[in-house]
Design an enzyme around this catalytic site. Structure first.
Site, PDB file in Angstrom:
ATOM      1  N   GLY A  76       0.834  -1.188   0.000  1.00 59.08           N
ATOM      2  CA  GLY A  76       0.000   0.000   0.000  1.00 59.08           C
ATOM      3  C   GLY A  76       0.872   1.243   0.000  1.00 59.08           C
ATOM      4  O   GLY A  76       2.065   1.193   0.285  1.00 59.08           O
ATOM      5  N   GLY A 124       0.709  -5.134   0.469  1.00 61.99           N
ATOM      6  CA  GLY A 124      -0.501  -5.174  -0.338  1.00 61.99           C
ATOM      7  C   GLY A 124      -0.367  -5.993  -1.594  1.00 61.99           C
ATOM      8  O   GLY A 124      -1.353  -6.542  -2.100  1.00 61.99           O
ATOM      9  N   GLU A 147       5.921  -5.751   7.714  1.00 61.96           N
ATOM     10  CA  GLU A 147       5.121  -4.801   8.478  1.00 61.96           C
ATOM     11  C   GLU A 147       5.587  -4.578   9.918  1.00 61.96           C
ATOM     12  O   GLU A 147       5.395  -3.487  10.470  1.00 61.96           O
ATOM     13  CB  GLU A 147       3.650  -5.231   8.473  1.00 61.96           C
ATOM     14  CG  GLU A 147       2.924  -5.019   7.163  1.00 61.96           C
ATOM     15  CD  GLU A 147       3.225  -6.088   6.126  1.00 61.96           C
ATOM     16  OE1 GLU A 147       2.760  -5.953   4.983  1.00 61.96           O
ATOM     17  OE2 GLU A 147       3.927  -7.065   6.449  1.00 61.96           O
ATOM     18  N   ASP A 155      -0.974  -7.840   7.225  1.00 67.03           N
ATOM     19  CA  ASP A 155      -2.426  -7.832   7.052  1.00 67.03           C
ATOM     20  C   ASP A 155      -2.788  -8.321   5.656  1.00 67.03           C
ATOM     21  O   ASP A 155      -2.202  -9.281   5.184  1.00 67.03           O
ATOM     22  CB  ASP A 155      -2.990  -6.444   7.366  1.00 67.03           C
ATOM     23  CG  ASP A 155      -2.437  -5.359   6.444  1.00 67.03           C
ATOM     24  OD1 ASP A 155      -1.327  -5.535   5.891  1.00 67.03           O
ATOM     25  OD2 ASP A 155      -3.115  -4.320   6.269  1.00 67.03           O
TER      26      ASP A 155
END
Length: 353
Positions: A76, A124, A147, A155
């Site tokens: 992301g 992402g 992350e 995630d």
């Protein structure tokens, strides 16, 4: 469906290109200068075209790739998320809400879904690929879930996919942010096939215009990626990362060889809060919807905290690589402090209606 690019009212046409190539719905992430990092508009576009294609008799499969030679998708747009989170919860949650719903659509997509992981595949980009039926690595593939180094958790459904990798490879990847090349991706089941870059044009042609099943085409072009270095570490990973607390994992690593001691140092530099949140979510082992719902809860609460903003500052903005985590040590992060992260946020849970 026609041979046109996306509606400019849905997202900037320069950021995601949607085409019909014969029998294939072809999605190209088109931000090569930004390593094809995802924006909310891109997530919404991909979600919409996937939904629209379900039941379309003219679409036999979906192919997703990244523009350029450097990245499939590096994740992301973290710096933009950093800014949005500083402003308030609404814009922050909106990005994760839309991204996670896109991830769930990919996981449940009924037709063959082929992700071409040519280049960097992180964060992402993992969510765009690992839940699909086919994941094609090349000699340029570089996979990671980094992350914990920026105060987040793995995630995009990572807490569902990573525990399902062989042994405790997923836990190791999640806690360390270790980077894997093609041979290791195939060994770990992250990639289903290895196709050298020189064969990608032929792969695209056959997927678009060929009459053979996707599985047959991929098997025909599949090549040997070489020996996976990860295989040599497998016993050590499974031994050290079988423990159910970060403290126990670190204690185990502290008694090991040079690799174990190096791994210990890597984990010790990560956000203590992120490490404990990550392991708890991984051990839950939920289905894709449950994992994404939990991840949404956790990131919603992370927005009001300290470590994400400090991690992004240290790694991506100031680049001093010296984050000051708060709490600063694992011992200062109690289970009682973690519990609120797993509670339903004030705005409500993520749904998939």
């Amino acid at each position: 469906m026609t041979d046109t690019t996306i509606d400019p009212m849905t997202a900037p046409a320069a950021d995601v290109l949607i085409e019909r190539r014969g029998r294939a719905l072809w999605i190209t992430l088109n931000r090569p200068a930004a390593l094809n990092s995802l924006t909310r508009a891109m997530c919404n576009t991909i979600q919409a075209v996937l939904y629209d294609s379900i039941g379309d008799a003219e679409v036999a499969l979906v192919v997703i790739e990244g523009a350029g030679e450097r990245a499939f998708c590096a994740g992301g747009d973290v710096v933009a998320m950093h800014a949005a989170g500083r402003v308030g919860i609404e814009g922050w949650q909106a990005f994760f809400h839309d991204e996670y719903r896109m991830n769930q659509t990919i996981a449940r997509y009924p037709d063959p879904y082929v992700a071409i992981l040519d280049g960097m595949t992180m964060g992402g980009g993992v969510g765009l690929s690992i839940h699909g039926r086919f994941r094609v690595a090349t000699e340029r593939t570089l996979f990671a879930m980094p992350e914990t180094a920026i105060g987040l958790i793995p995630d995009v459904g990572g807490t569902h996919a990573l525990p399902r990798l062989p042994g405790h490879i997923g836990t190791w990847l999640a806690l360390t942010g270790a980077r894997l090349k093609a041979a290791d991706c195939v060994y770990a089941g992250i990639a289903t096939h290895y196709v050298p870059v020189e064969r990608l044009a032929l792969l695209g042609e056959l997927l678009s215009t060929g009459d053979e099943p996707v599985e047959t085409i991929l098997e025909t072009l599949n090549a040997d990626p070489g020996e996976p270095p990860l295989a040599m570490l497998r016993d050590a990973i499974d031994y050290h990362f079988a423990h159910d607390t970060i403290e126990a994992i670190l204690a185990s690593l502290a008694t090991g060889d040079d690799w174990a001691l190096s791994t210990h140092a890597t984990i010790a530099a990560m956000s203590p809060t992120s490490l404990k949140l990550t392991l708890r979510a991984l051990r839950d082992g939920a289905d894709i919807e449950g994992a994404l719902r939990t991840e949404y809860r956790v990131v919603s609460h992370i927005q009001g905290g300290h470590d994400f903003y400090e991690g992004v500052r240290a790694v991506l903005i100031d680049k001093d690589k010296s984050p000051k985590w708060s709490p600063a040590t694992l011992g200062m992060v109690t289970e009682a402090q973690l519990d609120p992260y797993f509670a339903e946020p004030a705005s409500g849970d993520l749904t998939f209606d």
